[in-house]
Enzyme design. Structure first.
Site, PDB file in Angstrom:
ATOM      1  CE  LYS A   1      -0.901   8.471  14.018  1.00 28.43           C
ATOM      2  NZ  LYS A   1      -0.837   7.530  12.891  1.00 28.43           N
TER       3      LYS A   1
ATOM      4  N   GLY B   1      12.416  10.293   3.485  1.00 24.40           N
ATOM      5  CA  GLY B   1      12.223   9.813   4.855  1.00 24.40           C
ATOM      6  C   GLY B   1      12.901   8.469   5.004  1.00 24.40           C
TER       7      GLY B   1
ATOM      8  N   GLY C   1      13.078   6.678   8.128  1.00 24.02           N
ATOM      9  CA  GLY C   1      12.753   6.067   9.422  1.00 24.02           C
ATOM     10  C   GLY C   1      12.366   4.619   9.175  1.00 24.02           C
ATOM     11  CG  ASN C   2       9.606   0.946  10.925  1.00 28.89           C
ATOM     12  OD1 ASN C   2       8.762   0.649  10.081  1.00 28.89           O
ATOM     13  ND2 ASN C   2      10.111   0.055  11.745  1.00 28.89           N
ATOM     14  CB  ALA C   3       7.549   3.703   6.724  1.00 31.24           C
ATOM     15  N   GLY C   4      10.451   4.232   5.657  1.00 31.94           N
ATOM     16  CA  GLY C   4      11.293   4.584   4.509  1.00 31.94           C
ATOM     17  C   GLY C   4      12.471   3.636   4.334  1.00 31.94           C
TER      18      GLY C   4
HETATM   19  N1  GLU Z   1       1.089   4.391  13.254  1.00 29.28           N
HETATM   20  C1  GLU Z   1       0.783   3.437  12.236  1.00 29.28           C
HETATM   21  C2  GLU Z   1      -0.162   4.043  11.224  1.00 29.28           C
HETATM   22  O1  GLU Z   1      -0.207   5.248  11.057  1.00 29.28           O
HETATM   23  C3  GLU Z   1       0.309   2.118  12.792  1.00 29.28           C
HETATM   24  C4  GLU Z   1      -0.958   2.156  13.602  1.00 29.28           C
HETATM   25  C5  GLU Z   1      -1.297   0.861  14.286  1.00 29.28           C
HETATM   26  O2  GLU Z   1      -0.637  -0.139  14.089  1.00 29.28           O
HETATM   27  O3  GLU Z   1      -2.266   0.894  15.062  1.00 29.28           O
HETATM   28  O4  GLU Z   1      -0.831   3.370  10.505  1.00 29.28           O
END
Ligand code: GLU
Length: 421
Positions: free
Chosen positions: A110, A222, A224-227
């Protein structure tokens, strides 16, 4: 805050607690446990940027490469003022388990940069991204470590990473990053894949809990994209989305619920979901405690803690965010028989389609959205089944079941590789 509370809210402490609980559950080899307690590599860089006002500002950036026994490191990069090294370490550990539980040939990593993207110009964000990429360029790459978007980074950010990395190499390397714009080799379906996977998990969990989805109610923390995409996909399968929220607050519409696409338009225009026509204003805390069937935490860590866990009334929780529930809260939810689909499974749709994007890039192919979505569904549903089966076998929660599957696979890889020298 008491020291007990601050420990509860340290994501890395929580990741380690999950690991030690899992180690006990699966009788993990103590040597492997010892290795898995720390990331393999931590890069810490200071990123000088000439801001629009002409002054130089130094930003702190991290890339934590947790474990790569199962394949190249993989994971997003987050831009947020509250990023800490412990947070990035936890997120990197969770990426390791996430890739393992959906059986992707990846390790986990990360990245994070401490900055406030909401108060930065596009050009300032581009400079941070390019300089950060240059500073970690020797440690990333298609066979080493493949970044992707996370909180407040997006396909444009990935395009800058791709360009910077490729300029350094001297040739175009689309497979060095995922979540790119489609015009640069991004995959169809990647932009909303986290939510799509999360809603597949809701659907599977609803079967287990015997809750008909048509007419069921949901709240999403939330937007954002996911929410936002989770709200859209849930409403498409007949779920009434009663409430959503973002960092500025929440909105509630009893009765038939919200039209998430219109809420998204409102947010794009005004910067927040708050103030959407015909809704009651609520706080993020109130949203989490609403009497709904389905709750989707889709913001940051520590939304559900020892403080509010006993007040959660949802019957299913599907974690679109990473680490939204603390181990203390997990115990309470388990006692209250809430069916919780853990983050490493519920939000794995994002990295699963990242993997599909990488495979397409490496093979110089481009698949249709249907093809991508089908492969995603198959990956998530089969992981859901093996997690459910494992949690039944051990008589534990789905979080513990998912961690058991994931950690066991990583441990098997580590043991087979051996330790060199
Ligand atoms: N940031 C996203 C996660 O937390 C996607 C990570 C990715 O696609 O490598 O899973």
């Amino acid at each position: 805050m008491s020291s007990e509370q601050s420990r509860e809210l340290n994501p890395y402490e929580n990741a380690l607690k999950q690991l030690s609980d899992t180690a006990e559950l699966i009788s993990l080899d103590p040597d492997v446990h010892e290795m898995l307690r720390q990331p393999k590599r931590i890069l810490s860089v200071s990123i000088p940027v000439k801001m629009d006002d002409g002054r130089v500002k130094n930003f702190q950036g991290y890339r934590v490469q947790y474990n790569d026994a199962r394949g190249p490191f993989k994971g997003g990069i987050r831009y947020h003022p509250k990023v800490t090294l412990d947070e990035v370490k936890a997120l990197a550990a969770w990426m390791t388990w996430k890739c393992s539980v959906v059986d992707l040939p990846y390790g986990g990593a990360k990245g994070g940069v401490i900055c406030d993207p909401k108060n930065m110009s596009i050009s300032e964000k581009e400079k941070v991204t390019r300089r950060f990429t240059a500073m970690i360029a020797d440690f990333i790459g298609p066979y080493r470590d493949v970044p992707a978007p996370d909180v407040y980074t997006d396909p444009q950010t990935m395009a800058w990473i791709l360009d910077t990395y490729s300029q350094i190499k001297g040739y175009q390397v689309p497979e060095c990053v995922t979540g790119k714009p489609i015009s640069l080799g991004g995959s169809e379906g990647r932009s909303n894949s986290t939510a799509r996977g999360c809603v597949f998990c809701v659907r599977e969990a609803a079967k287990v809990a015997n809750i008909p989805l048509k007419g069921a109610t949901a709240a999403i923390q939330g937007f954002g994209n996911a929410g936002s995409w989770s709200a859209i996909f849930l409403s498409e399968i007949g779920v009434k989305v009663l409430a959503v929220s973002d960092s500025k607050g929440g909105i509630l519409s009893r009765g038939n619920g919200l039209d998430p696409r219109r809420v998204l338009e409102h947010k794009e225009k005004t910067g927040s979901v708050v103030g959407f026509n015909g809704t009651e204003e609520i706080s993020n805390e109130e949203l989490l405690e609403l009497d709904v069937d389905i709750l989707i935490p889709a913001a940051l860590e520590n939304a559900i803690t020892a403080k509010n866990a006993s007040k959660i009334r949802a019957r299913i929780i599907s974690e679109a965010a990473n680490g939204p529930t603390t181990p203390e809260a997990d115990k309470v939810l388990e006692r209250n028989k809430v069916l919780l689909v853990p983050d490493i499974l519920a939000n794995a749709g994002g990295v699963a389609v990242s993997y599909l994007e990488w495979v397409q890039n490496l093979n110089r192919q481009h698949w249709t959205e249907d093809e991508v979505n089908q492969k995603l569904e198959q990956k998530i549903v089969s992981a859901f089944k093996s997690v459910l089966e494992t949690s039944k076998r051990y008589n534990v929660s789905m979080r513990s079941g998912a961690l058991a599957v994931a950690v066991q696979r990583v441990a098997d890889a580590i043991k087979t590789l051996g330790i060199w020298p």
